[in-house]
Design an enzyme around this catalytic site. Structure first.
Site, PDB file in Angstrom:
ATOM      1  N   SER A  29      42.142 -33.079 100.494  1.00  9.54           N
ATOM      2  CA  SER A  29      43.222 -32.185 100.926  1.00  9.54           C
ATOM      3  C   SER A  29      44.163 -32.887 101.896  1.00  9.54           C
ATOM      4  O   SER A  29      45.390 -32.800 101.771  1.00  9.54           O
ATOM      5  CB  SER A  29      42.635 -30.932 101.587  1.00  9.54           C
ATOM      6  N   HIS A  59      46.851 -27.635 106.439  1.00 11.47           N
ATOM      7  CA  HIS A  59      45.643 -27.451 105.633  1.00 11.47           C
ATOM      8  C   HIS A  59      45.139 -26.017 105.717  1.00 11.47           C
ATOM      9  O   HIS A  59      44.694 -25.434 104.718  1.00 11.47           O
ATOM     10  CB  HIS A  59      44.574 -28.420 106.129  1.00 11.47           C
TER      11      HIS A  59
END
Length: 228
Positions: A29, A59
């Protein structure tokens, strides 16, 4: 010096995801965020320490706009990291923050997390005085000596942030860091702007209406990650 409880914890390990798969997903990510911030959003202007905080905010939310919204005082990250390493208390405006902070991570340095928003005395006084519980909660934390050298974490209540700034300005408290990212439409922008403009205490904040407790939690986790 670490106590016996701390010595039994692998410091770098406990600050990461607890499973291999979780670590892989988190790493992937962050790699995507690093790539897309350059490819689609014109890059960013943060130093490495601050970018760790902003990247976790992205995130957490999936929103790259936070790369434009986050603001830091010059020594904010270092102040937060040092305070955590010294076992500072973390005082939050709402229980969502205290519930969201990793218990495994804060036990390394013995950081207590405190929130008085549901305290019966706070509720009673707020009703009597016609004020918000958030204001009373911060006053109770002050009266218990929890705000000096603390990280104060506000993600929901602009009134709490305004009250903390008043206490700082009046010399009642000397926190190590204020993380002020309240979300909303009534005084959220104004409270964050007031935090941004004051010069007495280090801060991490954002501009505009966006914010919220998950961002405060992600910010604290980003600071904890940098303590090892």
């Amino acid at each position: 010096m670490m106590n016996s409880t701390q010595a039994n914890i692998a410091l770098p390990e406990c600050m990461h995801q607890l499973t291999k798969k979780g670590r892989e997903i988190e790493t992937d990510s962050f790699s995507i965020i690093d790539q897309e911030i350059e490819q689609f959003h014109g890059g960013h202007h943060f130093d490495n320490k601050s970018w760790e905080v902003v990247r976790r905010a992205i995130h957490t939310t999936g929103d790259f706009e936070f790369s434009k919204l986050y603001r830091f005082s010059q020594d904010a990250v270092d102040a937060g990291v040092t305070a955590l390493q010294q076992g500072c208390p973390i005082v939050s405006d709402v229980t969502m923050i205290s519930s969201g902070i990793s218990k495994q991570r804060i036990q390394v340095y013995g950081n207590g997390v405190h929130c008085f928003i549901s305290d019966l005395e706070v509720i009673h006084k707020a009703r009597m005085l016609g004020e918000t519980r958030a204001v009373g909660a911060m006053r109770k934390a002050r009266d218990q000596g929890l705000l000096d050298n603390a990280i104060i974490a506000v993600g929901n209540a602009p009134t709490a942030l305004f009250e903390v700034l008043r206490m700082v300005d009046d010399g009642e408290i000397e926190p190590a860091l204020i993380i002020g990212i309240p979300v909303g439409f009534v005084n959220a922008q104004e409270s964050k702007q007031a935090l941004l403009e004051q010069k007495k205490v280090d801060f991490i904040t954002s501009v505009g209406r966006k914010g919220g407790s998950p961002l405060v939690v992600s910010t604290i986790h980003a600071l904890l990650y940098q303590t090892v």
